[in-house]
Every structure is written in C-alpha cells, then in structure tokens.
Design a protein around this motif. Structure first.
Motif, PDB file in Angstrom:
ATOM      1  N   ILE A   1       0.836  -1.202   0.000  1.00 48.93           N
ATOM      2  CA  ILE A   1       0.000   0.000   0.000  1.00 48.93           C
ATOM      3  C   ILE A   1       0.871   1.251   0.000  1.00 48.93           C
ATOM      4  O   ILE A   1       0.613   2.212  -0.737  1.00 48.93           O
ATOM      5  CB  ILE A   1      -0.959  -0.008   1.202  1.00 48.93           C
ATOM      6  CG1 ILE A   1      -2.012  -1.112   1.028  1.00 48.93           C
ATOM      7  CG2 ILE A   1      -1.638   1.349   1.369  1.00 48.93           C
ATOM      8  CD1 ILE A   1      -2.904  -1.296   2.227  1.00 48.93           C
TER       9      ILE A   1
ATOM     10  N   LEU B   1      -5.049  -2.545  -4.767  1.00 49.12           N
ATOM     11  CA  LEU B   1      -4.094  -1.455  -4.556  1.00 49.12           C
ATOM     12  C   LEU B   1      -4.512  -0.163  -5.243  1.00 49.12           C
ATOM     13  O   LEU B   1      -3.922   0.894  -4.977  1.00 49.12           O
ATOM     14  CB  LEU B   1      -2.706  -1.864  -5.062  1.00 49.12           C
ATOM     15  CG  LEU B   1      -2.006  -2.986  -4.302  1.00 49.12           C
ATOM     16  CD1 LEU B   1      -0.683  -3.335  -4.977  1.00 49.12           C
ATOM     17  CD2 LEU B   1      -1.763  -2.596  -2.843  1.00 49.12           C
TER      18      LEU B   1
ATOM     19  N   ALA C   1      -5.093   3.143  -3.291  1.00 50.22           N
ATOM     20  CA  ALA C   1      -3.842   3.751  -2.823  1.00 50.22           C
ATOM     21  C   ALA C   1      -3.122   4.452  -3.970  1.00 50.22           C
ATOM     22  O   ALA C   1      -2.581   5.551  -3.811  1.00 50.22           O
ATOM     23  CB  ALA C   1      -2.943   2.677  -2.207  1.00 50.22           C
TER      24      ALA C   1
END
Length: 245
Positions: free
Chosen positions: A13, A201, A204
């Motif tokens: 992250i 992901l 992020a």
C-alpha cells in the motif's frame, strides 16, 4: 488479503501511494516504484503484470486530460510500441535472469544519461527519435512492465511544454498497457490473482496520483524536469543494484 501477510500488505500500500504520486507528478514512473517492491513478495513476472494493470486503471482517470493536452507524437510512438511489445515479452520469458538484469540496467542507464547529460549539438531528427522511443517503450513495456524509460528521453529533451509532454506519456501508457496485460495472460504468466491485487491497490494508487497532480500544478518547468530525471535515476540505481548483487 489475497493470502499475503499484514506487513507485505502495508508495504504494498505504501509503495502504491508513492508510485501514484510519482506518476501524477512526472507522467510516468508508477511501475518503476511499484514493481521492485512487489517482486520482493511475489514472482517478478506477476509483479510486472500488477504494475501494467495498475497503469491502465489509473490511465482511465486521465482520459479528459489526455484528449486536451497530449501531443500528436503520441500516436506514432504508440503504434511502434505496440508492434515491439511482443519482442519484450519474449525476452522476459526466454532470457536467463542474469541477462535480463544486465539488459534492464544498461537501458535504464542509457535513458538516464540521455535525459541529464548535456549533448551539445548532438541531435536526432524527430522521426527517427520517435521510432527509437516507440521501440524502447514497447520493448520495456513487455519486458519489465516499465514503458516510461523508453519514452522519457524523447519528451524530456523535446520542446513540448511539461503539460503536453506529461499528457502524451499518459496517452501512450493508456494504449500500450491493455495489450501488454493481454499478452501476459494469454501466455499464462498471470491472471485473476494479479488483477485482484491491482484492483485492491488501486485506491492507494489513486490517492497518490491525486497528490501528484496537485504538486504538478505548483512546480516550474525546471523543477518538473528535475523530478522526472530523479525518477529515471531511481530506476537506474535499482537496476544497477540488482545487477551487482
């Protein structure tokens, strides 16, 4: 999440946020930051695929910016890159890891030198420069999931304003990454798990990209060029470190 430990997830992250920021500021560099971190936890080829999918997803958020600001040079570079991408993918599968590391290190170093070293009166005509840019963009898009070093010298040393250069690189990423991902999946290099990880992901990456776009509006042309050169420098150092280690 997806069978990974908490520390790996947190690291991924953090890398995704940093990668998104670099991409939002420079116009490229997401895979340069994200893939080396991911390949510490998953297979290098899987990490490359996650980077490619992430590039495509974030590119979808910039379609309006691309249509408004991108230069027409993105079209021929994209066409050449698409033609050369299978060669890079073949090299990823066929070459021994030692040779692959040497090749990545040499081209990363060459791209960095072309950006930062004064070349004086050494110039290359626009069409051959676009052809070389397209070749290396496609080859490294397939080989390492990092098309950025292939196109960065052309756009950083050209006469385009940073806004147009940045949007042009984003346009090329948006067109190249779907084919690259499809080739990976067709050859059985990755599939559902990598796509799910990229989706996980993506928030992020999107957060980092938002901060990168905000930072881009506050820097001068020189500061932008320095920032993008630093991204290439980081990629070069990483490639050389893998080579000597």
């Amino acid at each position: 999440m997806l069978g990974f430990s908490a520390d790996i997830i947190l690291t991924a992250i953090g890398a995704a946020i940093a990668a998104g920021f670099v991409r939002g500021l420079a116009g490229f560099g997401l895979s340069v930051v994200l893939v080396p971190v991911l390949q510490l936890a998953i297979a290098p080829s899987a990490a490359v695929l996650v980077g490619i999918i992430s590039l495509f997803l974030i590119g979808l958020t910039d379609i309006g910016r691309i249509r408004r600001d991108a230069d027409r040079s993105a079209i021929p570079i994209t066409l050449v890159a698409l033609a050369c991408m299978p060669l890079g993918l073949w090299a990823l599968v066929a070459l021994p890891p030692e040779w692959a590391r040497v090749l990545i290190a040499m081209v990363s170093l060459g791209a960095f030198v072309l950006v930062v070293v004064p070349l004086g009166k050494v110039t290359l005509a626009r069409k051959p420069a676009m052809a070389l840019s397209g070749f290396f963009t496609g080859f490294f898009g397939g080989f390492a999931g990092m098309p950025g070093p292939g196109m960065a010298p052309f756009y950083l040393r050209g006469r385009l304003e940073p806004k147009a250069a940045r949007a042009s690189m984003m346009a090329i990423f948006l067109m190249v990454t779907p084919l690259s991902a499809a080739l990976f999946i067709a050859l059985g290099i990755g599939g559902r798990e990598e796509a799910l990880l990229a989706l996980a992901l993506f928030p992020a990456v999107l957060l980092g990209d938002w901060f990168g776009h905000r930072a881009f509006g506050r820097v001068t042309t020189t500061q932008w060029q320095v920032a993008t050169a630093m991204v290439l420098g980081g990629a070069t150092l990483g490639a050389l470190w893998k080579l000597v280690s």
